[in-house]
Design an enzyme around this catalytic site. Structure first.
Site, mmCIF file in Angstrom:
data_model
loop_
_atom_site.group_PDB
_atom_site.id
_atom_site.type_symbol
_atom_site.label_atom_id
_atom_site.label_comp_id
_atom_site.label_asym_id
_atom_site.label_seq_id
_atom_site.Cartn_x
_atom_site.Cartn_y
_atom_site.Cartn_z
ATOM 1 N N HIS A 76 -2.861 -30.342 -19.155
ATOM 2 C CA HIS A 76 -1.790 -30.155 -18.166
ATOM 3 C C HIS A 76 -2.319 -30.389 -16.760
ATOM 4 O O HIS A 76 -3.503 -30.181 -16.468
ATOM 5 C CB HIS A 76 -1.101 -28.798 -18.300
ATOM 6 C CG HIS A 76 -1.955 -27.582 -18.126
ATOM 7 N ND1 HIS A 76 -2.308 -27.084 -16.885
ATOM 8 C CD2 HIS A 76 -2.517 -26.738 -19.022
ATOM 9 C CE1 HIS A 76 -3.029 -25.986 -17.031
ATOM 10 N NE2 HIS A 76 -3.193 -25.754 -18.325
ATOM 11 N N ASP A 78 -1.276 -28.999 -13.766
ATOM 12 C CA ASP A 78 -1.217 -27.944 -12.751
ATOM 13 C C ASP A 78 -2.304 -26.908 -12.941
ATOM 14 O O ASP A 78 -2.939 -26.812 -13.991
ATOM 15 C CB ASP A 78 0.151 -27.270 -12.754
ATOM 16 C CG ASP A 78 0.499 -26.604 -14.084
ATOM 17 O OD1 ASP A 78 0.118 -27.154 -15.134
ATOM 18 O OD2 ASP A 78 1.142 -25.540 -14.075
ATOM 19 N N ASP A 115 -9.223 -24.362 -15.687
ATOM 20 C CA ASP A 115 -8.080 -24.244 -16.589
ATOM 21 C C ASP A 115 -6.927 -25.030 -15.969
ATOM 22 O O ASP A 115 -6.328 -24.573 -15.020
ATOM 23 C CB ASP A 115 -7.699 -22.773 -16.760
ATOM 24 C CG ASP A 115 -6.373 -22.564 -17.451
ATOM 25 O OD1 ASP A 115 -5.874 -23.501 -18.099
ATOM 26 O OD2 ASP A 115 -5.816 -21.452 -17.324
ATOM 27 N N GLU A 145 2.633 -26.493 -16.640
ATOM 28 C CA GLU A 145 2.392 -25.672 -17.831
ATOM 29 C C GLU A 145 2.312 -24.196 -17.483
ATOM 30 O O GLU A 145 2.826 -23.337 -18.209
ATOM 31 C CB GLU A 145 1.077 -26.126 -18.499
ATOM 32 C CG GLU A 145 0.768 -25.430 -19.819
ATOM 33 C CD GLU A 145 -0.150 -24.228 -19.685
ATOM 34 O OE1 GLU A 145 -0.429 -23.581 -20.718
ATOM 35 O OE2 GLU A 145 -0.583 -23.915 -18.559
ATOM 36 N N GLU A 146 1.689 -23.870 -16.353
ATOM 37 C CA GLU A 146 1.333 -22.485 -16.067
ATOM 38 C C GLU A 146 2.520 -21.583 -15.761
ATOM 39 O O GLU A 146 2.429 -20.371 -15.890
ATOM 40 C CB GLU A 146 0.338 -22.426 -14.901
ATOM 41 C CG GLU A 146 -1.009 -23.101 -15.176
ATOM 42 C CD GLU A 146 -1.882 -22.335 -16.154
ATOM 43 O OE1 GLU A 146 -1.416 -21.325 -16.711
ATOM 44 O OE2 GLU A 146 -3.034 -22.745 -16.362
ATOM 45 N N ASP A 169 -7.274 -27.369 -23.820
ATOM 46 C CA ASP A 169 -7.036 -26.163 -23.007
ATOM 47 C C ASP A 169 -7.700 -24.911 -23.573
ATOM 48 O O ASP A 169 -7.390 -23.798 -23.161
ATOM 49 C CB ASP A 169 -5.524 -25.939 -22.881
ATOM 50 C CG ASP A 169 -5.149 -25.157 -21.632
ATOM 51 O OD1 ASP A 169 -6.032 -24.923 -20.790
ATOM 52 O OD2 ASP A 169 -3.967 -24.786 -21.508
ATOM 53 N N HIS A 456 -7.179 -17.721 -14.111
ATOM 54 C CA HIS A 456 -6.029 -17.184 -13.387
ATOM 55 C C HIS A 456 -6.431 -16.149 -12.339
ATOM 56 O O HIS A 456 -5.582 -15.396 -11.870
ATOM 57 C CB HIS A 456 -4.976 -16.582 -14.335
ATOM 58 C CG HIS A 456 -4.418 -17.544 -15.322
ATOM 59 N ND1 HIS A 456 -3.355 -17.237 -16.159
ATOM 60 C CD2 HIS A 456 -4.749 -18.829 -15.614
ATOM 61 C CE1 HIS A 456 -3.081 -18.275 -16.921
ATOM 62 N NE2 HIS A 456 -3.922 -19.256 -16.609
#
Length: 484
Positions: A76, A78, A115, A145-146, A169, A456
């Site tokens: 992904h 983002d 990530d 995606e996030e 991922d 994150h």
């Protein structure tokens, strides 16, 4: 170029450095997507974007592998935008600043975006490389995606030509993921009424210094949720004098990260020292309680500007009580998959907006019934608190398949690279594979990746040695994809 470009494999790290240089938080990935599209055109690859912005690039097979099973590498575009308190970093304008710290690559004061930036870099490195053996190859790069897996949900039908998909991922070397949890957003809204602020004093209670982390992958670790801890503090304070009213409460910034900070602004009469002493006592208790899980925990009170209005007494108590009993964390462990969480929820964002205190919650479960058991719990709490809850953006879990060709090939080469058998797992975090499987049910899927810690959060880091291991594995697997 940053210092990470000296690392091996050079092509992968060169691409990751480039990715860091182009801002790409969720909903702001177009600059990065367009850069990649233009690069692919310069290389004369087939490249398209679909209706929701996903990027698809095709590269012909290397000589001798034209009749082997085609493969799509998927990542992904983002990243999660999280910065340390006080850091003025603008994720829509400022580049990520990666640096080497011993055995790890980190970012200066922000999330790193490993990530899924390392996986993304690996797909582009495979495309650029001219000395790797591989079958007919596709690279699929998905949008946003996030914050809801928008790209995977809106993926164009009949676009992919591959029969095998490798998702990049995964965040643990030595593991192959073959299944993951599904999820749904819960927007919990507590209505509040206001009155004129006639109190003498105002204060702000700040809770910060928590570790945060991935609201799925770290939900079982005992890390504290700043919103929940602050609600506990306020509930305790409300049992004693002086009486107070809230004017604002907020915490967290993104639904899929465990909140690290939270703030409450309150108004009160009487003895300022009484509030300060009560908060100090609570801070001491919590610091001892969280000493191992949250060694940098901090709770303090300071004076605040007087607000014109405050919540009524009833609204103040309703908000505090509702937040204090709002479920959070692991709800149930799986009976089927050992040592894996089945169902959980994380209170990710809290804000005071208009005539309501609003919370964004991410519910996850390996099974649909578990997901809806949690949403029913939230619905019941909303009735009791005279609140409302709305659910949105559901996405399915990825059901494991234990006997695929790609799993056998990956397991074989992982054992060669590691010197031991890899672990095949189903995880509690969300991957796009479940949604991709809905669009393309015939495609075999696995997920692999290097070791990433504290995704994150601004403590995010990727282990350098495992990036090389991941690359060795990926390139070996591509070279050994069987004929059709």
């Amino acid at each position: 170029m940053s210092e990470i470009t000296i690392l091996k494999p050079a092509l992968l790290w060169k691409w990751f450095d480039q990715i860091c240089a182009i801002p790409h938080p969720s909903h702001h990935e177009d600059a990065l997507a367009n850069f990649i599209v233009n690069w692919a055109k310069e290389k004369h690859f087939f490249v398209e974007r679909d209706e929701v912005g996903n990027v698809l690039i095709r590269k012909p097979a290397t000589k001798g592998m034209e009749n082997h099973t085609p493969v799509v590498l998927q990542a992904h575009l983002d990243m999660v935008p999280q910065a340390n308190e006080g850091n003025p970093h603008d994720f829509t304008k400022d580049p990520i600043q990666p640096y080497i710290d011993g055995e790890w690559v980190k970012a200066r004061g922000t999330t790193l975006g490993s990530d899924n930036g390392i996986g993304l870099a690996s797909t582009l490195a495979v495309l650029e490389s001219d000395d790797l053996a591989h079958p007919p190859l596709e690279v699929l790069l998905t949008m946003t995606e996030e914050t809801g897996m928008d790209g995977a949900k809106g993926l164009r039908h009949n676009w992919l030509q591959s029969e095998i998909l490798i998702n990049t991922d995964t965040e643990e070397i030595g593991e192959i993921y073959i299944g993951c949890a599904g999820g749904i957003n819960a927007n919990f809204e507590i209505p509040v009424q206001y009155e004129t602020n006639t109190f003498e004093h105002s204060a702000q209670i700040t809770l910060k210094g928590l570790r945060g982390g991935h609201s799925g992958g770290d939900i079982h670790t005992g890390r504290a949720n700043a919103i929940k801890v602050l609600a506990r503090v306020l509930a305790k304070l409300s049992q004693n004098e002086p009486h107070f009213a809230l004017s604002e409460i907020r915490g967290g910034s993104i639904r899929n990260a465990i909140p690290r900070e939270a703030v409450a602004v309150l108004a009160f009469n009487g003895n300022v020292k009484a509030i300060e002493s009560a908060v100090e006592n609570l801070a001491a208790v919590l610091k001892e309680e969280l000493a191992i899980a949250e060694p940098n925990f901090s709770l303090f009170v300071e004076s605040a500007e007087k607000a014109h209005t405050v919540f009524t007494t009833q609204s103040t108590q309703t908000v505090i009580n509702a937040l204090n009993v709002l479920p959070n964390g692991v709800i149930r462990n799986s009976d089927v998959v050992k040592n894996v969480v089945e169902s959980s929820l994380s209170v990710g964002v809290l804000k005071t907006e208009g005539n309501a205190v609003k919370s964004t919650i991410l519910v996850r479960s390996l099974i649909e019934s578990g997901k809806y058991s949690v949403t029913e719990m939230l619905s019941s709490l909303a009735i009791l608190a005279n609140a409302k809850v709305e659910f949105s953006a559901p996405y399915p879990g990825w059901q494991p398949v234990n006997d695929s060709v790609i799993l056998d090939v990956t397991r074989k080469h992982y054992a060669e690279v590691l010197g031991e058998q890899p672990v095949v797992k189903v995880i509690h975090a969300g991957l796009e594979c479940g949604l991709l499987k809905e669009h393309y049910p015939h495609i075999e899927m696995i997920s692999i990746g290097p070791t990433i810690r504290n995704a994150h959060s601004p403590d995010e880091k990727v282990e350098i040695a495992t990036v090389q291991t991941y690359w060795d594995l990926l390139t070996r697997v591509l070279a050994d994809i069987p004929a059709k």
